[in-house]
Scaffold this active site. Structure first.
Site, PDB file in Angstrom:
ATOM      1  N   SER A  11       0.850  -1.192   0.000  1.00 50.00           N
ATOM      2  CA  SER A  11       0.000   0.000   0.000  1.00 50.00           C
ATOM      3  C   SER A  11       0.883   1.238   0.000  1.00 50.00           C
ATOM      4  O   SER A  11       1.714   1.423   0.894  1.00 50.00           O
ATOM      5  CB  SER A  11      -0.899   0.013   1.237  1.00 50.00           C
ATOM      6  OG  SER A  11      -1.434   1.316   1.386  1.00 50.00           O
ATOM      7  N   HIS A  36      -1.110  -0.839  -4.410  1.00 43.69           N
ATOM      8  CA  HIS A  36      -2.410  -0.552  -3.796  1.00 43.69           C
ATOM      9  C   HIS A  36      -2.461   0.937  -3.428  1.00 43.69           C
ATOM     10  O   HIS A  36      -1.628   1.427  -2.664  1.00 43.69           O
ATOM     11  CB  HIS A  36      -2.551  -1.432  -2.550  1.00 43.69           C
ATOM     12  CG  HIS A  36      -3.859  -1.356  -1.851  1.00 43.69           C
ATOM     13  ND1 HIS A  36      -4.993  -2.024  -2.284  1.00 43.69           N
ATOM     14  CD2 HIS A  36      -4.242  -0.682  -0.729  1.00 43.69           C
ATOM     15  CE1 HIS A  36      -5.995  -1.785  -1.451  1.00 43.69           C
ATOM     16  NE2 HIS A  36      -5.572  -0.964  -0.505  1.00 43.69           N
ATOM     17  N   ASP A  38      -4.583   3.829  -1.682  1.00 44.06           N
ATOM     18  CA  ASP A  38      -5.660   4.055  -0.720  1.00 44.06           C
ATOM     19  C   ASP A  38      -6.179   5.489  -0.804  1.00 44.06           C
ATOM     20  O   ASP A  38      -5.512   6.425  -0.359  1.00 44.06           O
ATOM     21  CB  ASP A  38      -5.151   3.786   0.696  1.00 44.06           C
ATOM     22  CG  ASP A  38      -5.048   2.301   0.991  1.00 44.06           C
ATOM     23  OD1 ASP A  38      -6.022   1.572   0.725  1.00 44.06           O
ATOM     24  OD2 ASP A  38      -3.985   1.866   1.480  1.00 44.06           O
ATOM     25  N   MET A  40      -8.813   8.247   0.374  1.00 38.00           N
ATOM     26  CA  MET A  40      -9.718   8.537   1.505  1.00 38.00           C
ATOM     27  C   MET A  40     -10.202   9.981   1.404  1.00 38.00           C
ATOM     28  O   MET A  40      -9.427  10.872   1.031  1.00 38.00           O
ATOM     29  CB  MET A  40      -8.978   8.356   2.826  1.00 38.00           C
ATOM     30  CG  MET A  40      -8.325   6.994   2.977  1.00 38.00           C
ATOM     31  SD  MET A  40      -7.589   6.800   4.611  1.00 38.00           S
ATOM     32  CE  MET A  40      -6.718   5.242   4.401  1.00 38.00           C
ATOM     33  N   HIS A  69      -8.169   1.597  -4.190  1.00 43.40           N
ATOM     34  CA  HIS A  69      -9.146   1.301  -3.139  1.00 43.40           C
ATOM     35  C   HIS A  69      -9.812   2.614  -2.751  1.00 43.40           C
ATOM     36  O   HIS A  69      -9.198   3.464  -2.108  1.00 43.40           O
ATOM     37  CB  HIS A  69      -8.386   0.668  -1.961  1.00 43.40           C
ATOM     38  CG  HIS A  69      -9.223   0.355  -0.771  1.00 43.40           C
ATOM     39  ND1 HIS A  69      -8.670   0.004   0.456  1.00 43.40           N
ATOM     40  CD2 HIS A  69     -10.574   0.322  -0.586  1.00 43.40           C
ATOM     41  CE1 HIS A  69      -9.637  -0.225   1.335  1.00 43.40           C
ATOM     42  NE2 HIS A  69     -10.806  -0.026   0.727  1.00 43.40           N
ATOM     43  N   MET A  71     -11.994   4.637  -0.607  1.00 46.59           N
ATOM     44  CA  MET A  71     -12.696   4.756   0.678  1.00 46.59           C
ATOM     45  C   MET A  71     -13.341   6.135   0.698  1.00 46.59           C
ATOM     46  O   MET A  71     -12.946   7.035   1.449  1.00 46.59           O
ATOM     47  CB  MET A  71     -11.691   4.579   1.830  1.00 46.59           C
ATOM     48  CG  MET A  71     -11.246   3.131   1.990  1.00 46.59           C
ATOM     49  SD  MET A  71      -9.717   2.983   2.941  1.00 46.59           S
ATOM     50  CE  MET A  71      -8.541   3.271   1.627  1.00 46.59           C
ATOM     51  N   MET A 140     -11.735  -6.141   4.471  1.00 50.98           N
ATOM     52  CA  MET A 140     -10.985  -5.289   5.410  1.00 50.98           C
ATOM     53  C   MET A 140     -10.764  -6.046   6.719  1.00 50.98           C
ATOM     54  O   MET A 140     -11.717  -6.518   7.339  1.00 50.98           O
ATOM     55  CB  MET A 140     -11.741  -3.998   5.705  1.00 50.98           C
ATOM     56  CG  MET A 140     -11.848  -3.025   4.545  1.00 50.98           C
ATOM     57  SD  MET A 140     -10.302  -2.633   3.716  1.00 50.98           S
ATOM     58  CE  MET A 140      -9.332  -1.932   5.047  1.00 50.98           C
ATOM     59  N   PHE A 146      -6.708   4.242   8.277  1.00 53.94           N
ATOM     60  CA  PHE A 146      -5.309   4.467   8.653  1.00 53.94           C
ATOM     61  C   PHE A 146      -4.484   3.216   8.395  1.00 53.94           C
ATOM     62  O   PHE A 146      -4.986   2.099   8.542  1.00 53.94           O
ATOM     63  CB  PHE A 146      -5.205   4.816  10.149  1.00 53.94           C
ATOM     64  CG  PHE A 146      -6.022   6.029  10.508  1.00 53.94           C
ATOM     65  CD1 PHE A 146      -5.503   7.305  10.355  1.00 53.94           C
ATOM     66  CD2 PHE A 146      -7.329   5.880  10.951  1.00 53.94           C
ATOM     67  CE1 PHE A 146      -6.272   8.419  10.647  1.00 53.94           C
ATOM     68  CE2 PHE A 146      -8.113   6.991  11.253  1.00 53.94           C
ATOM     69  CZ  PHE A 146      -7.583   8.267  11.099  1.00 53.94           C
ATOM     70  N   GLY A 147      -3.223   3.442   8.057  1.00 50.39           N
ATOM     71  CA  GLY A 147      -2.278   2.337   7.982  1.00 50.39           C
ATOM     72  C   GLY A 147      -1.789   2.024   9.394  1.00 50.39           C
ATOM     73  O   GLY A 147      -2.043   2.775  10.341  1.00 50.39           O
ATOM     74  N   ASP A 178      -6.972  -6.791   3.463  1.00 51.81           N
ATOM     75  CA  ASP A 178      -6.343  -5.476   3.638  1.00 51.81           C
ATOM     76  C   ASP A 178      -6.416  -5.004   5.089  1.00 51.81           C
ATOM     77  O   ASP A 178      -7.500  -4.806   5.629  1.00 51.81           O
ATOM     78  CB  ASP A 178      -7.084  -4.477   2.721  1.00 51.81           C
ATOM     79  CG  ASP A 178      -6.426  -3.115   2.684  1.00 51.81           C
ATOM     80  OD1 ASP A 178      -5.324  -2.962   3.225  1.00 51.81           O
ATOM     81  OD2 ASP A 178      -7.036  -2.204   2.091  1.00 51.81           O
ATOM     82  N   GLY A 179      -5.243  -4.798   5.678  1.00 51.25           N
ATOM     83  CA  GLY A 179      -5.164  -4.181   6.998  1.00 51.25           C
ATOM     84  C   GLY A 179      -4.458  -5.031   8.028  1.00 51.25           C
ATOM     85  O   GLY A 179      -4.897  -6.141   8.334  1.00 51.25           O
TER      86      GLY A 179
HETATM   87  C1  DX5 Z   1      -6.610   1.060   5.544  1.00 51.03           C
HETATM   88  C2  DX5 Z   1      -6.065   0.842   4.141  1.00 51.03           C
HETATM   89  C3  DX5 Z   1      -5.016  -0.213   4.052  1.00 51.03           C
HETATM   90  C4  DX5 Z   1      -3.850   0.034   4.943  1.00 51.03           C
HETATM   91  C5  DX5 Z   1      -2.809  -1.027   4.854  1.00 51.03           C
HETATM   92  O1  DX5 Z   1      -7.635   1.953   5.517  1.00 51.03           O
HETATM   93  O2  DX5 Z   1      -7.098   0.476   3.260  1.00 51.03           O
HETATM   94  O3  DX5 Z   1      -4.639  -0.442   2.720  1.00 51.03           O
HETATM   95  O4  DX5 Z   1      -3.263   1.275   4.724  1.00 51.03           O
HETATM   96  O5  DX5 Z   1      -1.781  -0.671   5.693  1.00 51.03           O
HETATM   97  P1  DX5 Z   1      -1.247  -1.639   6.845  1.00 51.03           P
HETATM   98  O6  DX5 Z   1      -0.677  -2.803   6.152  1.00 51.03           O
HETATM   99  O7  DX5 Z   1      -0.229  -0.777   7.521  1.00 51.03           O
HETATM  100  O8  DX5 Z   1      -2.406  -1.985   7.736  1.00 51.03           O
HETATM  101 ZN    ZN Z   2      -6.536  -0.320   1.243  1.00 56.67          ZN
END
Ligand code: DX5
Ligand code: ZN
Length: 223
Positions: A11, A36, A38, A40, A69, A71, A140, A146-147, A178-179
């Protein structure tokens, strides 16, 4: 059926944004399959990241599959922009799409693969009717936003349930998770039926990202 090696999708969220090109090159060198992205919007999730402009910059640096992705609330407004920016796969959230079938058909009509994501509190059963139309499901294993969050252990059971549904309804569909993916939980996640692992922190913050990638890709996939 998809190929038998586990697909890895780092990601971009956890990459070094002051040197995106180098982060992407590292993912390529590590044998990653997808990048990937993300997205948001501060409405559907409590964080804001980036839009089509950054996806376009990422796509310009790599020949990897661009896996976007979304969101975001009401994603139909921006799907065409993200495909124009170079996304090969667009994943929307079931929770953000009142007319999910229409949204999925719209993504496909624009030439991209269509994915649907579900949050940890959403049961896989909501996907039953749409499953035959999907190229991928993004399950998910943290609450999106958040990562670097901790993997929710009950996700493993959901993966297994989705895997059983997939075999009956759409065997060619990819199951991505994912996550909070780490080397500690990846074995269970793949054994339960995941085809693709999204990894932000585990890949980009690893002391040896190339070794981490080969471990994550090394788990044998279910049939
Ligand atoms: C969360 C994201 C994920 C996330 C993955 O909202 O969709 O893709 O950033 O990061 P990690 O692997 O750090 O959980
Ligand atoms: Zn994601």
């Amino acid at each position: 059926m998809p190929a038998t090696t586990t697909l890895l999708a780092p990601s971009i969220l956890s990459a070094d944004f002051t040197d995106l090109r180098a982060s992407i090159a590292l993912a390529e060198k590590a044998g990653a399959d997808w990048m990937h992205c993300d997205v948001m919007d501060g409405v559907f999730v409590p964080n804001i990241t980036f839009g089509p402009f950054i996806v376009q910059a990422v796509a310009a640096c790599t020949s990897m599959t661009i896996d976007t992705h979304l969101m975001i609330a009401d994603p139909d407004r921006f799907i065409a922009d993200f495909i124009k920016a170079g996304s090969h796969q667009i994943t929307v959230h079931q929770e953000a799409c009142p007319h999910l079938h229409r949204t999925v058909q719209y993504i496909k009509s624009l030439g991209a693969k269509a994915g649907v994501s579900i949050n940890p509190a959403t049961p896989v059963s909501v996907l039953e009717s749409i499953l035959p139309d999907l190229d991928l499901v993004l399950l998910m294993s943290v609450n999106p936003g958040f990562g670097g969050q901790k993997f929710i252990p009950s996700s493993v059971e959901k993966i297994a349930r989705l895997h059983a549904m997939r075999n009956g309804l759409n065997p060619g569909m990819v199951i991505a998770v994912d996550g909070g993916i780490t080397d500690e939980n990846a074995g269970d996640v793949v054994a339960a039926g995941a085809d693709a692992l999204i990894a932000g922190t585990a890949f980009f913050k690893a002391t040896d990202p190339v070794a981490t990638a080969s471990k994550l890709k090394g788990y044998s996939r279910h049939s």
